[in-house]
Design an enzyme around this catalytic site. Structure first.
Site, PDB file in Angstrom:
ATOM      1  CG  HIS A  43      -1.954   1.039   1.241  1.00 49.66           C
ATOM      2  ND1 HIS A  43      -3.195   0.848   1.791  1.00 49.66           N
ATOM      3  CD2 HIS A  43      -1.961   2.316   0.779  1.00 49.66           C
ATOM      4  CE1 HIS A  43      -3.915   1.957   1.661  1.00 49.66           C
ATOM      5  NE2 HIS A  43      -3.172   2.866   1.062  1.00 49.66           N
ATOM      6  NE  ARG A  45      -1.760   5.087   3.995  1.00 55.59           N
ATOM      7  CZ  ARG A  45      -1.925   3.835   4.390  1.00 55.59           C
ATOM      8  NH1 ARG A  45      -0.903   3.005   4.409  1.00 55.59           N
ATOM      9  NH2 ARG A  45      -3.119   3.386   4.758  1.00 55.59           N
ATOM     10  CG  HIS A  50       4.081   2.033   4.960  1.00 56.33           C
ATOM     11  ND1 HIS A  50       3.511   2.110   3.710  1.00 56.33           N
ATOM     12  CD2 HIS A  50       3.114   2.405   5.840  1.00 56.33           C
ATOM     13  CE1 HIS A  50       2.252   2.492   3.826  1.00 56.33           C
ATOM     14  NE2 HIS A  50       1.979   2.691   5.103  1.00 56.33           N
ATOM     15  CD  GLU A  70      -4.068  -2.545   0.724  1.00 53.37           C
ATOM     16  OE1 GLU A  70      -4.924  -3.418   0.470  1.00 53.37           O
ATOM     17  OE2 GLU A  70      -3.706  -2.271   1.882  1.00 53.37           O
ATOM     18  CB  THR A 114      -4.072   1.962   9.294  1.00 56.61           C
ATOM     19  OG1 THR A 114      -4.211   0.832   8.416  1.00 56.61           O
ATOM     20  CG2 THR A 114      -5.144   1.898  10.370  1.00 56.61           C
ATOM     21  CG  HIS A 205      -7.902  -2.729   8.698  1.00 57.97           C
ATOM     22  ND1 HIS A 205      -7.816  -2.466  10.046  1.00 57.97           N
ATOM     23  CD2 HIS A 205      -7.185  -1.754   8.096  1.00 57.97           C
ATOM     24  CE1 HIS A 205      -7.108  -1.364  10.238  1.00 57.97           C
ATOM     25  NE2 HIS A 205      -6.696  -0.912   9.073  1.00 57.97           N
ATOM     26  CG  ASP A 206      -7.178  -4.129  12.949  1.00 53.15           C
ATOM     27  OD1 ASP A 206      -5.955  -4.001  12.748  1.00 53.15           O
ATOM     28  OD2 ASP A 206      -7.915  -3.194  13.284  1.00 53.15           O
ATOM     29  N   GLY A 228      -1.213  -7.921   7.309  1.00 46.71           N
ATOM     30  CA  GLY A 228       0.119  -7.363   7.412  1.00 46.71           C
ATOM     31  C   GLY A 228       0.573  -7.089   8.823  1.00 46.71           C
ATOM     32  CG  HIS A 229      -0.306  -4.249  12.781  1.00 51.17           C
ATOM     33  ND1 HIS A 229       0.574  -3.208  12.975  1.00 51.17           N
ATOM     34  CD2 HIS A 229      -0.677  -4.668  14.023  1.00 51.17           C
ATOM     35  CE1 HIS A 229       0.722  -2.997  14.277  1.00 51.17           C
ATOM     36  NE2 HIS A 229      -0.028  -3.864  14.934  1.00 51.17           N
TER      37      HIS A 229
END
Length: 252
Positions: A43, A45, A50, A70, A114, A205-206, A228-229
């Site tokens: 992703h 940005r 990152h 993304e 995020t 996500h999460d 990811g996280h």
């Protein structure tokens, strides 16, 4: 089997904390794939906090699995003020150069830590539709980051999306609470709506090793999850190879 795509943003974040190329995003991608991951997600940005544009180009040249980029399709080009970091050419320009298998469009901004919500296609649908058309002409599958809102999901089909990615933050937040079943039912209804509209279904996500199994076995027709996280944190404890295998077990 639901495909597992590993998001490498956190690996890039660790690298960017020093003036170094270590840890290598590309080498981590290769290790994830060797351990059984079905795809790689990034992703980029505009602030390149990152994943950087150069990472996207390197990954596009080496991956033999699905590459999913993304981001916000309206993100403009920006100048870099950091030594050794190239300028950000704009999200769509990165996609035009790399031509990933899948592009997941996300309505985020630099001010967000995020991604934390899906598209409002009543507001953005007219702007999104021509972008989807361009991506399809490039041979890129298009997924839209969406909340579990049935009306919005139907609009995603109208603007031309191939898939949607359900934003699973609310599910993760309520997992294990008295609200878990009610929130999960929203996602089940959303998946049914996607199936009615002939939209492919992704999620992310999460999601983690605690909540993924229930989600995968409750939500029908789930094609792909991107993680990811939580994956990065779990890999510290389990080791990267074992971590990939643990997530794959949740998806079987």
């Amino acid at each position: 089997m639901t495909a597992l795509s590993i998001n490498l943003n956190k690996i890039a974040l660790i690298r960017n904390s020093r003036d170094t190329e270590y840890p290598s995003v590309a080498l981590h991608a290769a290790r994830c794939i060797a351990a059984g991951a079905h795809g790689i997600t990034v992703h980029p940005r505009p602030d390149q906090r990152h994943i950087r544009a150069d990472d996207c180009y390197e990954l596009a040249g080496m991956l033999d699995v699905e590459f999913n980029i993304e981001g916000n399709p309206f993100a403009p080009a920006t100048k870099s003020d950091r030594r050794g970091v190239s300028d950000y050419p704009g999200f769509m320009e990165i996609v035009r150069v790399t031509k990933p298998a899948q592009c997941t469009l996300v309505p985020d901004t630099d001010s967000q830590l995020t991604s934390d919500h899906g598209f409002d296609l009543r507001k953005d649908g007219d702007r999104i539709a021509p972008i989807i058309d361009e991506l399809k002409r490039l041979g890129v599958r298009v997924s839209l980051f969406m909340d579990p809102d049935e009306a919005q999901i139907r609009l995603a089909k109208q603007v031309g999306a191939d898939r949607i990615e359900l934003y699973t933050g609310p599910y993760a937040e309520n997992f294990g609470s008295v609200h878990q079943d009610a929130v999960l039912n929203q996602f089940i209804a959303a998946s049914n709506t996607a199936a009615e509209e002939n939209l492919g279904l992704n999620a992310g996500h999460d999601l983690n090793l605690h909540n993924l199994f229930l989600f995968k076995n409750s939500v029908q027709n789930l094609l792909e999850v991107s993680i990811g996280h939580a994956f990065t944190v779990d890999a510290i404890e389990l080791g990267l190879d074992n971590c990939v295998k643990s997530y794959l077990n949740c998806l079987r």
